[in-house]
Write an enzyme that holds these catalytic residues in place. Sequence first.
Site, mmCIF file in Angstrom:
data_model
loop_
_atom_site.group_PDB
_atom_site.id
_atom_site.type_symbol
_atom_site.label_atom_id
_atom_site.label_comp_id
_atom_site.label_asym_id
_atom_site.label_seq_id
_atom_site.Cartn_x
_atom_site.Cartn_y
_atom_site.Cartn_z
ATOM 1 N N LYS A 79 0.797 -1.216 0.043
ATOM 2 C CA LYS A 79 -0.157 0.066 -0.051
ATOM 3 C C LYS A 79 0.972 1.262 0.197
ATOM 4 O O LYS A 79 1.943 1.378 0.665
ATOM 5 C CB LYS A 79 -0.918 -0.130 1.115
ATOM 6 C CG LYS A 79 -1.862 1.146 1.265
ATOM 7 C CD LYS A 79 -2.886 1.054 2.199
ATOM 8 C CE LYS A 79 -2.642 0.970 3.841
ATOM 9 N NZ LYS A 79 -3.781 0.748 4.607
ATOM 10 N N CYS A 100 0.129 14.546 -7.656
ATOM 11 C CA CYS A 100 -0.444 13.788 -8.823
ATOM 12 C C CYS A 100 -1.699 12.838 -8.117
ATOM 13 O O CYS A 100 -1.737 12.359 -7.026
ATOM 14 C CB CYS A 100 0.695 12.710 -9.143
ATOM 15 S SG CYS A 100 0.177 11.388 -10.424
ATOM 16 N N CYS A 102 -2.987 10.792 -10.992
ATOM 17 C CA CYS A 102 -3.189 9.849 -12.084
ATOM 18 C C CYS A 102 -2.282 8.635 -11.978
ATOM 19 O O CYS A 102 -2.381 7.810 -12.417
ATOM 20 C CB CYS A 102 -3.063 10.564 -13.548
ATOM 21 S SG CYS A 102 -1.247 10.947 -13.623
ATOM 22 N N CYS A 111 2.968 15.906 -9.029
ATOM 23 C CA CYS A 111 2.625 16.026 -10.569
ATOM 24 C C CYS A 111 3.804 16.498 -11.105
ATOM 25 O O CYS A 111 4.508 17.497 -10.796
ATOM 26 C CB CYS A 111 1.446 16.911 -10.610
ATOM 27 S SG CYS A 111 0.818 17.203 -12.195
ATOM 28 N N HIS A 115 0.002 13.499 -16.512
ATOM 29 C CA HIS A 115 -1.380 13.382 -16.654
ATOM 30 C C HIS A 115 -2.178 13.753 -17.904
ATOM 31 O O HIS A 115 -2.924 13.309 -18.710
ATOM 32 C CB HIS A 115 -2.404 14.016 -15.560
ATOM 33 C CG HIS A 115 -2.213 15.500 -15.481
ATOM 34 N ND1 HIS A 115 -1.061 16.054 -14.772
ATOM 35 C CD2 HIS A 115 -2.769 16.397 -15.942
ATOM 36 C CE1 HIS A 115 -1.168 17.346 -14.708
ATOM 37 N NE2 HIS A 115 -2.306 17.720 -15.907
HETATM 38 S S1 FES Z 1 -1.846 14.338 -11.876
HETATM 39 FE FE1 FES Z 1 -0.527 12.568 -12.372
HETATM 40 S S2 FES Z 1 1.323 13.749 -13.204
HETATM 41 FE FE2 FES Z 1 -0.327 15.305 -13.101
#
Ligand code: FES
Length: 133
Positions: A79, A100, A102, A111, A115
């Site tokens: 996790k 981030c 994604c 990030c 994304h």
């Molecule tokens: S939200 Fe994952 S790289 Fe931007």
Amino acid sequence: MEALSHLIKETLPNYLRSLPVPSSFTGIFKLSPSEWIQMTPIITLLALPTYYLARAYRSNEELRPSTKVNLNVNKQSSKIVDTADIEDIQKCDGKKAVYCRCWRSKKFPMCDGSHNQHNEVTGDNVGPLIVKA
Ligand code: FES
């Protein structure tokens, strides 16, 4: 109940006894067309559950990769949990920190703009969490 008992004790055994089941594997090739027709119900009865089990197993295998969100980040952990202090936000640029959501960032949990490519390729619409100080 008597009909079921008759079916199980007499009709079914008589039907199975009457089937032209070959005694060897090569005997399969010696069956006549009418014997194959006679065997059709029992072959179907045995083949259907096998088909549906194989189909269910295959669809599970196909679904598995697409159900994962995290494809690359810290895969050895069971996790992934990240914490951030308010000082971390102030270290970034003093005004905001961009996290981030994604799971494609090379600088995860921050990030790095990955994304955008993910959204272009997949048609998704994910973006970062921006925390303002
Ligand atoms: S939200 Fe994952 S790289 Fe931007």
